[in-house]
Design a protein around this motif. Structure first.
Motif, short mmCIF file in Angstrom:
data_model
loop_
_atom_site.label_atom_id
_atom_site.label_comp_id
_atom_site.label_asym_id
_atom_site.label_seq_id
_atom_site.Cartn_x
_atom_site.Cartn_y
_atom_site.Cartn_z
N TYR A 272 25.99 13.82 27.07
CA TYR A 272 25.56 13.32 25.77
C TYR A 272 24.25 12.55 25.93
N ARG A 273 23.27 12.88 25.09
CA ARG A 273 21.97 12.21 25.12
C ARG A 273 21.76 11.53 23.76
N SER A 274 21.84 10.22 23.77
CA SER A 274 21.80 9.46 22.52
C SER A 274 20.41 9.34 21.92
N LYS A 275 19.36 9.54 22.73
CA LYS A 275 17.99 9.35 22.24
C LYS A 275 17.46 10.55 21.46
N GLU A 276 18.10 11.70 21.62
CA GLU A 276 17.62 12.91 20.96
C GLU A 276 17.90 12.84 19.46
N THR A 277 16.93 13.24 18.66
CA THR A 277 17.04 13.16 17.20
C THR A 277 16.63 14.50 16.58
N GLN A 278 16.79 14.61 15.28
CA GLN A 278 16.41 15.84 14.59
C GLN A 278 16.15 15.58 13.13
N LEU A 279 15.44 16.51 12.48
CA LEU A 279 15.06 16.38 11.07
C LEU A 279 14.81 17.76 10.48
N VAL A 280 14.37 17.80 9.22
CA VAL A 280 14.07 19.07 8.55
C VAL A 280 12.55 19.28 8.58
N PRO A 281 12.07 20.30 9.31
CA PRO A 281 10.63 20.47 9.53
C PRO A 281 9.79 20.63 8.26
N VAL A 282 10.29 21.41 7.29
CA VAL A 282 9.52 21.58 6.05
C VAL A 282 9.30 20.24 5.37
N GLN A 283 10.34 19.42 5.37
CA GLN A 283 10.22 18.09 4.77
C GLN A 283 9.25 17.22 5.56
N LEU A 284 9.25 17.38 6.88
CA LEU A 284 8.30 16.61 7.69
C LEU A 284 6.87 16.99 7.34
N CYS A 285 6.59 18.29 7.20
CA CYS A 285 5.25 18.72 6.82
C CYS A 285 4.84 18.13 5.48
N ARG A 286 5.77 18.17 4.53
CA ARG A 286 5.46 17.62 3.20
C ARG A 286 5.25 16.12 3.25
N ALA A 287 6.01 15.45 4.11
CA ALA A 287 5.85 14.00 4.25
C ALA A 287 4.52 13.66 4.90
N TYR A 288 4.15 14.40 5.95
CA TYR A 288 2.83 14.22 6.57
C TYR A 288 1.72 14.41 5.53
N ALA A 289 1.77 15.54 4.81
CA ALA A 289 0.73 15.86 3.84
C ALA A 289 0.72 14.85 2.69
N GLY A 290 1.91 14.48 2.21
CA GLY A 290 1.98 13.51 1.13
C GLY A 290 1.45 12.16 1.54
N ALA A 291 1.79 11.71 2.74
CA ALA A 291 1.29 10.43 3.24
C ALA A 291 -0.22 10.49 3.44
N ALA A 292 -0.72 11.61 3.95
CA ALA A 292 -2.16 11.78 4.13
C ALA A 292 -2.88 11.68 2.78
N SER A 293 -2.31 12.29 1.75
CA SER A 293 -2.91 12.23 0.41
C SER A 293 -2.97 10.80 -0.10
N VAL A 294 -1.89 10.06 0.09
CA VAL A 294 -1.86 8.66 -0.34
C VAL A 294 -2.95 7.86 0.36
N LEU A 295 -3.23 8.23 1.62
CA LEU A 295 -4.24 7.53 2.40
C LEU A 295 -5.65 8.04 2.13
N GLY A 296 -5.79 8.98 1.20
CA GLY A 296 -7.11 9.42 0.79
C GLY A 296 -7.49 10.84 1.15
N ALA A 297 -6.67 11.54 1.91
CA ALA A 297 -6.98 12.92 2.28
C ALA A 297 -6.81 13.85 1.08
N THR A 298 -7.52 14.96 1.13
CA THR A 298 -7.40 16.00 0.10
C THR A 298 -6.77 17.24 0.74
N ILE A 299 -5.70 17.74 0.12
CA ILE A 299 -5.00 18.91 0.65
C ILE A 299 -5.35 20.12 -0.21
N TRP A 300 -5.89 21.15 0.42
CA TRP A 300 -6.20 22.39 -0.26
C TRP A 300 -5.23 23.47 0.23
N SER A 301 -4.23 23.76 -0.58
CA SER A 301 -3.28 24.82 -0.26
C SER A 301 -3.85 26.17 -0.72
#
Length: 382
Positions: free
Chosen positions: A153-182
């Motif tokens: 058992y490895r307690s340090k290993e974690t996981q998440l939903v990748p699509v949501q991570l991408c959206r969170a990265y992009a959303g946070a970048a937008s809040v910080l002033g970046a422009t996203i062109w899809s």
């Protein structure tokens, strides 16, 4: 390469232009914008719809086998930053990445296999694995195969939903002033006097001071334009999601031949096949049967689960065997972060943070990425 004409219409300008809206490109856009620099991210489809969105989202820095210690160290560094990163991304973007910290379980069916796993798990001093006997394993994972006599058992290993991570990265970048062109396809680098000054896309011209190529398999054309040959090839991975009945699976099961990753609503994501040099995203009957059979061999109640969906993605594997993260030689202002293969989600934090530092002039060795530079790759190819 074409040069920009004075009459060309600029539809966007930024200090830093990131090409690619997968997990690597989105992370770079976020980290660069976080440094206060004007940033544009171009994505051919929508953020997270490519290889990143097909991943299971495991941050398996200890469970995964890496080709060398440099890549392993980068993975560990990246994974350990995720708890704080997730808090910041979710605060800024309002997007939940469904971060889970229950840990990973590597089951085994023989004492010899258990000893081998235990020895490998304790190769590094910073590891803190636990040995579960059969009784503890059965208590922690109800319904585990009765032939499993224990687990690491490895307690340090974690996981998440990748699509949501991408959206969170992009959303946070937008809040910080970046422009996203899809839905914007980068077609041609534009150079003046040996330095990049912009990119021609199917929607017009974007000017910039620095370009970061991070578009996965689509990156090869732009890298070739920059005079840097860095071959990538696809490794197709098929996966299936099922919904368990009764009690949910709490821990990620990370076996040699299969992984079962618990998600919300009692879902379990099962993967993945590894089929090099295939470009289609179809899920075959053979692939699906194999995944379900191997999953049920460890967790028999998978056979009674409800089918949810299948999918496939194309992992960008580098012929050099390791990702390239650094300045593209011979053309000023061009950088790249490509070839992360099956560890893009895991390495995204460290890659984005390192690239943001590199763009500001920090030394690659100081940032911990000198062994992923063009110099190291050239040395290894000789």
């Amino acid at each position: 390469m074409p040069k920009i004409h004075t009459e060309a219409t600029v539809i966007g300008h930024a200090e830093c232009l990131v090409i690619g809206g997968g997990v690597i490109g989105s992370s770079i856009a976020y980290h660069v914008a976080r440094e206060g620099r004007s940033t544009i991210m171009l994505e051919r489809t929508m953020p997270g719809e490519g290889a990143s969105g097909a991943a299971a989202g495991m941050l398996a820095a200890e469970s995964e086998e890496f080709i060398d210690s440099d890549l392993e160290q980068l993975a560990r560094t990246s994974r350990d930053e995720f708890p704080e990163l997730v808090r910041e991304l979710e605060r800024l973007s309002g997007v939940s990445v469904e971060f889970r910290t229950e840990g990973f379980v590597a089951p085994f069916r023989s004492e010899a296999e258990g000893e081998r796993r235990w020895k490998a798990a304790n190769m590094r001093e910073d590891n803190q694995p636990e040995w579960w006997n059969a009784k503890e394993l059965a208590r922690r994972i109800p319904g585990i195969d009765r032939q499993a006599i224990g687990a690491i058992y490895r307690s340090k290993e974690t996981q998440l939903v990748p699509v949501q991570l991408c959206r969170a990265y992009a959303g946070a970048a937008s809040v910080l002033g970046a422009t996203i062109w899809s839905c914007t396809h980068a077609e041609q680098l534009v150079v003046q006097n040996g330095r990049v000054c912009g990119v021609v896309t199917d929607r017009g011209f974007f000017s910039c001071d620095q370009v970061i190529i991070a578009g996965g398999l689509d990156s090869m054309n732009l890298l070739d334009q920059a005079g840097f040959h860095y071959p990538l090839y696809p490794v197709k991975g098929e996966a299936v999601a099922v919904s368990l009945k009764d009690h949910p699976l709490e821990y990620t099961i990370y076996a040699d031949d299969i992984y079962l990753v618990p998600k919300q609503k009692n879902e379990v994501w099962i993967g993945a096949t590894s089929l090099p040099n295939l470009y289609d995203k179809e899920v075959t009957v053979e692939g699906l049967e194999g995944l379900l059979a191997r999953a049920a061999a460890w967790l028999p109640r998978v056979r009674e689960a409800s089918f949810v969906r299948t999918w496939a993605g194309l992992r960008p594997q580098a012929a050099a065997g390791r990702p390239f993260i650094g300045a593209v030689p011979g053309l000023e202002g061009v950088y790249a972060a490509v070839g992360h293969y099956r560890n893009g989600v895991l390495l995204s934090e460290a890659t984005g943070r390192a690239m943001a530092g590199l763009l500001k002039g920090a030394d690659a060795e100081e940032l911990g990425i000198s062994n992923f530079s063009s110099v190291r790759i050239k040395e290894e190819s000789l």
